[in-house]
Write a protein that holds these residues in place. Structure first.
Motif, PDB file in Angstrom:
ATOM      1  N   VAL A 144      58.771  38.220  41.523  1.00  0.00           N
ATOM      2  CA  VAL A 144      59.412  36.916  41.391  1.00  0.00           C
ATOM      3  C   VAL A 144      58.450  35.895  40.781  1.00  0.00           C
ATOM      4  O   VAL A 144      58.836  35.054  39.968  1.00  0.00           O
ATOM      5  N   SER A 145      57.174  35.981  41.204  1.00  0.00           N
ATOM      6  CA  SER A 145      56.166  35.024  40.717  1.00  0.00           C
ATOM      7  C   SER A 145      54.968  35.786  40.147  1.00  0.00           C
ATOM      8  O   SER A 145      53.892  35.832  40.756  1.00  0.00           O
ATOM      9  N   PRO A 146      55.129  36.429  39.006  1.00  0.00           N
ATOM     10  CA  PRO A 146      54.033  37.227  38.432  1.00  0.00           C
ATOM     11  C   PRO A 146      52.806  36.383  38.121  1.00  0.00           C
ATOM     12  O   PRO A 146      52.909  35.270  37.622  1.00  0.00           O
ATOM     13  N   GLY A 147      51.640  36.935  38.460  1.00  0.00           N
ATOM     14  CA  GLY A 147      50.382  36.268  38.151  1.00  0.00           C
ATOM     15  C   GLY A 147      49.985  35.158  39.097  1.00  0.00           C
ATOM     16  O   GLY A 147      48.984  34.474  38.862  1.00  0.00           O
ATOM     17  N   THR A 148      50.733  34.974  40.186  1.00  0.00           N
ATOM     18  CA  THR A 148      50.385  33.891  41.117  1.00  0.00           C
ATOM     19  C   THR A 148      49.564  34.393  42.315  1.00  0.00           C
ATOM     20  O   THR A 148      48.901  33.592  42.973  1.00  0.00           O
ATOM     21  N   LEU A 149      49.607  35.668  42.586  1.00  0.00           N
ATOM     22  CA  LEU A 149      48.835  36.227  43.699  1.00  0.00           C
ATOM     23  C   LEU A 149      47.466  36.686  43.208  1.00  0.00           C
ATOM     24  O   LEU A 149      47.355  37.354  42.182  1.00  0.00           O
ATOM     25  N   ASN A 150      46.428  36.296  43.940  1.00  0.00           N
ATOM     26  CA  ASN A 150      45.071  36.718  43.618  1.00  0.00           C
ATOM     27  C   ASN A 150      44.723  37.957  44.435  1.00  0.00           C
ATOM     28  O   ASN A 150      44.765  37.925  45.663  1.00  0.00           O
ATOM     29  N   LEU A 151      44.381  39.044  43.750  1.00  0.00           N
ATOM     30  CA  LEU A 151      44.052  40.306  44.398  1.00  0.00           C
ATOM     31  C   LEU A 151      42.547  40.526  44.284  1.00  0.00           C
ATOM     32  O   LEU A 151      42.026  40.784  43.207  1.00  0.00           O
ATOM     33  N   GLY A 152      41.850  40.391  45.411  1.00  0.00           N
ATOM     34  CA  GLY A 152      40.406  40.597  45.416  1.00  0.00           C
ATOM     35  C   GLY A 152      40.070  42.072  45.577  1.00  0.00           C
ATOM     36  O   GLY A 152      40.782  42.809  46.251  1.00  0.00           O
ATOM     37  N   SER A 153      38.972  42.496  44.946  1.00  0.00           N
ATOM     38  CA  SER A 153      38.534  43.890  45.094  1.00  0.00           C
ATOM     39  C   SER A 153      37.019  43.938  45.037  1.00  0.00           C
ATOM     40  O   SER A 153      36.364  42.977  44.627  1.00  0.00           O
ATOM     41  N   SER A 154      36.463  45.079  45.437  1.00  0.00           N
ATOM     42  CA  SER A 154      35.035  45.290  45.234  1.00  0.00           C
ATOM     43  C   SER A 154      34.794  45.502  43.743  1.00  0.00           C
ATOM     44  O   SER A 154      35.732  45.496  42.949  1.00  0.00           O
ATOM     45  N   SER A 155      33.551  45.715  43.356  1.00  0.00           N
ATOM     46  CA  SER A 155      33.185  45.759  41.937  1.00  0.00           C
ATOM     47  C   SER A 155      33.914  46.851  41.161  1.00  0.00           C
ATOM     48  O   SER A 155      34.462  47.795  41.747  1.00  0.00           O
ATOM     49  N   LYS A 156      33.907  46.728  39.860  1.00  0.00           N
ATOM     50  CA  LYS A 156      34.632  47.652  38.988  1.00  0.00           C
ATOM     51  C   LYS A 156      34.213  49.103  39.221  1.00  0.00           C
ATOM     52  O   LYS A 156      33.031  49.410  39.323  1.00  0.00           O
ATOM     53  N   GLY A 157      35.216  49.964  39.303  1.00  0.00           N
ATOM     54  CA  GLY A 157      34.955  51.390  39.477  1.00  0.00           C
ATOM     55  C   GLY A 157      34.949  51.859  40.914  1.00  0.00           C
ATOM     56  O   GLY A 157      34.967  53.061  41.170  1.00  0.00           O
ATOM     57  N   THR A 158      34.927  50.922  41.869  1.00  0.00           N
ATOM     58  CA  THR A 158      34.959  51.313  43.278  1.00  0.00           C
ATOM     59  C   THR A 158      36.372  51.728  43.670  1.00  0.00           C
ATOM     60  O   THR A 158      37.341  51.479  42.962  1.00  0.00           O
ATOM     61  N   GLY A 159      36.474  52.364  44.835  1.00  0.00           N
ATOM     62  CA  GLY A 159      37.787  52.767  45.323  1.00  0.00           C
ATOM     63  C   GLY A 159      38.721  51.584  45.486  1.00  0.00           C
ATOM     64  O   GLY A 159      39.915  51.666  45.180  1.00  0.00           O
ATOM     65  N   SER A 160      38.189  50.460  45.950  1.00  0.00           N
ATOM     66  CA  SER A 160      38.978  49.243  46.136  1.00  0.00           C
ATOM     67  C   SER A 160      39.572  48.770  44.806  1.00  0.00           C
ATOM     68  O   SER A 160      40.768  48.466  44.713  1.00  0.00           O
ATOM     69  N   HIS A 161      38.736  48.717  43.778  1.00  0.00           N
ATOM     70  CA  HIS A 161      39.184  48.261  42.458  1.00  0.00           C
ATOM     71  C   HIS A 161      40.207  49.218  41.850  1.00  0.00           C
ATOM     72  O   HIS A 161      41.275  48.803  41.378  1.00  0.00           O
ATOM     73  N   MET A 162      39.904  50.514  41.879  1.00  0.00           N
ATOM     74  CA  MET A 162      40.792  51.486  41.234  1.00  0.00           C
ATOM     75  C   MET A 162      42.118  51.618  41.984  1.00  0.00           C
ATOM     76  O   MET A 162      43.168  51.812  41.367  1.00  0.00           O
ATOM     77  N   CYS A 163      42.074  51.482  43.304  1.00  0.00           N
ATOM     78  CA  CYS A 163      43.310  51.525  44.090  1.00  0.00           C
ATOM     79  C   CYS A 163      44.196  50.328  43.746  1.00  0.00           C
ATOM     80  O   CYS A 163      45.428  50.453  43.625  1.00  0.00           O
ATOM     81  N   ALA A 164      43.570  49.160  43.578  1.00  0.00           N
ATOM     82  CA  ALA A 164      44.328  47.956  43.199  1.00  0.00           C
ATOM     83  C   ALA A 164      44.998  48.145  41.835  1.00  0.00           C
ATOM     84  O   ALA A 164      46.164  47.790  41.653  1.00  0.00           O
ATOM     85  N   GLU A 165      44.256  48.726  40.895  1.00  0.00           N
ATOM     86  CA  GLU A 165      44.816  48.974  39.560  1.00  0.00           C
ATOM     87  C   GLU A 165      45.978  49.965  39.639  1.00  0.00           C
ATOM     88  O   GLU A 165      47.024  49.771  39.003  1.00  0.00           O
ATOM     89  N   MET A 166      45.814  51.008  40.427  1.00  0.00           N
ATOM     90  CA  MET A 166      46.863  52.014  40.533  1.00  0.00           C
ATOM     91  C   MET A 166      48.100  51.449  41.230  1.00  0.00           C
ATOM     92  O   MET A 166      49.234  51.768  40.869  1.00  0.00           O
ATOM     93  N   PHE A 167      47.873  50.586  42.228  1.00  0.00           N
ATOM     94  CA  PHE A 167      48.996  49.957  42.927  1.00  0.00           C
ATOM     95  C   PHE A 167      49.814  49.102  41.971  1.00  0.00           C
ATOM     96  O   PHE A 167      51.050  49.189  41.941  1.00  0.00           O
ATOM     97  N   MET A 168      49.143  48.268  41.194  1.00  0.00           N
ATOM     98  CA  MET A 168      49.868  47.405  40.261  1.00  0.00           C
ATOM     99  C   MET A 168      50.641  48.226  39.237  1.00  0.00           C
ATOM    100  O   MET A 168      51.777  47.886  38.878  1.00  0.00           O
ATOM    101  N   GLN A 169      50.038  49.315  38.764  1.00  0.00           N
ATOM    102  CA  GLN A 169      50.725  50.165  37.800  1.00  0.00           C
ATOM    103  C   GLN A 169      51.944  50.847  38.440  1.00  0.00           C
ATOM    104  O   GLN A 169      53.033  50.867  37.864  1.00  0.00           O
ATOM    105  N   ALA A 170      51.757  51.407  39.654  1.00  0.00           N
ATOM    106  CA  ALA A 170      52.841  52.126  40.320  1.00  0.00           C
ATOM    107  C   ALA A 170      53.984  51.200  40.713  1.00  0.00           C
ATOM    108  O   ALA A 170      55.160  51.571  40.642  1.00  0.00           O
ATOM    109  N   ALA A 171      53.637  49.963  41.131  1.00  0.00           N
ATOM    110  CA  ALA A 171      54.653  49.013  41.584  1.00  0.00           C
ATOM    111  C   ALA A 171      55.269  48.225  40.437  1.00  0.00           C
ATOM    112  O   ALA A 171      56.303  47.565  40.620  1.00  0.00           O
ATOM    113  N   GLY A 172      54.628  48.257  39.283  1.00  0.00           N
ATOM    114  CA  GLY A 172      55.133  47.497  38.141  1.00  0.00           C
ATOM    115  C   GLY A 172      54.972  46.002  38.317  1.00  0.00           C
ATOM    116  O   GLY A 172      55.845  45.223  37.921  1.00  0.00           O
ATOM    117  N   VAL A 173      53.844  45.586  38.910  1.00  0.00           N
ATOM    118  CA  VAL A 173      53.610  44.159  39.140  1.00  0.00           C
ATOM    119  C   VAL A 173      52.277  43.742  38.519  1.00  0.00           C
ATOM    120  O   VAL A 173      51.417  44.573  38.228  1.00  0.00           O
TER     121      VAL A 173
END
Length: 346
Positions: A171-200
């Motif tokens: 509903v409000s794309p780009g308004t939520l800030n998603l924090g993660s650990s540094s690039k390449g960590t499990g936290s970062h890659m999981c966040a990327e995969m979530f956004m891709q899988a959810a289409g957000v």
């Protein structure tokens, strides 16, 4: 005059055939002898192994999840193998430095690597010059544990489950800030995969580490994160952060009332961090099997299971072949994501 009592002289072709046959027989005999010696050598190497200190390389600094997992295993393997297993932290470049050094070690069973999804599954594709090839440079020994991440939100976020969070982000794309650990960590890659899988699409903000990520989430500077559970456990139980889901196929023993992502609105979403042991490529199978047997015994111990569970993971044993399949699957799935999103680190 021909005398039938005298031996008939051999023609040149017959002599050549005889010499060739003799050479062939000698070659076969030498080959069989070598195979026998090599077989005895490998068997003797396994019987004699270990006869000295074993180094377990952890490609991250002391104090993190990789270090904790390594120390649990080092303690039990020392007892099982009858020789001291020393943890050697070789941090740097997100795990590249230590992993690269372990790949170049002698394949004799005296240098092992604590493998992690990030270091052996993500880094080879993420980094432009990783300096090692997981499949070519290492021999998998066995799985130690799997660890889920938790999807956490600030209490102000108007979402009680994953489905509602996805709806809010759409509903409000780009308004939520998603924090993660540094690039390449499990936290970062999981966040990327979530956004891709959810289409957000959310504003992804990488931090240097978990502590800073959680501090800003608690303070409301970001609204969402993916993180391993132990560092956030206190904030979760105190109500400072709200868990929406865990990323594993099963619920976590640390958060039994928190559903999986599949249960909570994103069917099929499954991201776990795998921990295991690897040796340099060329390590004799007999030695690999001996270490694997010691791992099975260690991971069957209830005290070991409790210690691993306290760190947010679940103890899991495997054969070398099974762990090799897990490593290859990690490499494939993360390489696909990294390539699709054009993620690279110099």
């Amino acid at each position: 005059m021909y005398n039938p009592m005298m031996p008939r002289p051999l023609d040149r072709a017959t002599v050549c055939r005889g010499n060739a046959m003799e050479i062939k027989q000698r070659a076969v005999a030498i080959a069989l002898a070598l195979l026998t010696v090599l077989g005895i050598g490998n068997a003797g190497q396994a019987l004699d192994y270990p006869n000295g200190r074993i180094t377990l390389v952890v490609p991250f600094p002391p104090g993190g999840g990789n270090d904790a997992m390594a120390r649990i295993m080092a303690d039990r393997l020392s007892a099982r193998l009858g020789q001291t297993v020393v943890v050697d932290n070789r941090g740097g470049a997100g795990g590249i430095v230590g992993t690269r050094s372990a790949a170049k070690a002698a394949p004799d069973g005296y240098t092992l690597l604590l493998g992690h999804t990030g270091s052996v599954g993500i880094n080879p594709t993420l980094y432009r010059n990783a300096g090692f090839d997981t499949l070519k440079d290492f021999t998998p020994i066995g799985l130690i544990a799997t660890m889920p991440l938790a999807l956490l939100v600030h209490p102000s976020v108007q979402a009680k489950n994953v489905g509602e969070l996805i709806g809010l982000a759409k509903v409000s794309p780009g308004t939520l800030n998603l924090g993660s650990s540094s690039k390449g960590t499990g936290s970062h890659m999981c966040a990327e995969m979530f956004m891709q899988a959810a289409g957000v699409k959310m504003n992804l903000i990488p931090y240097k580490g978990t502590a800073q990520t959680l501090t800003d989430l608690i303070g409301g500077h970001t609204q969402v994160t993916f993180t391993v559970i132990p560092p956030a456990f206190g904030a979760i139980t105190s109500g400072q952060l709200r868990p929406l889901a865990v990323t594993s196929p099963q619920r976590s023993m640390l958060l039994p009332d928190v559903p999986t992502a599949s249960e909570s609105g994103l069917p099929g979403f499954d991201v776990v961090l795998n921990y295991g042991l690897l040796a340099p490529a060329g390590t004799p199978k007999a030695i690999v099997d001996k270490i694997n047997q010691a791992m099975w015994a260690a991971l069957a111990d209830e005290e070991v299971k409790k210690r691993i569970s306290a760190d947010g993971a679940e103890a899991m044993s495997s054969t070398p072949v099974e762990y090799a399949a897990i490593v290859e699957r990690d490499l494939t799935r993360w390489a696909d994501l990294i390539t699709t999103l054009n993620l690279k680190v110099d």
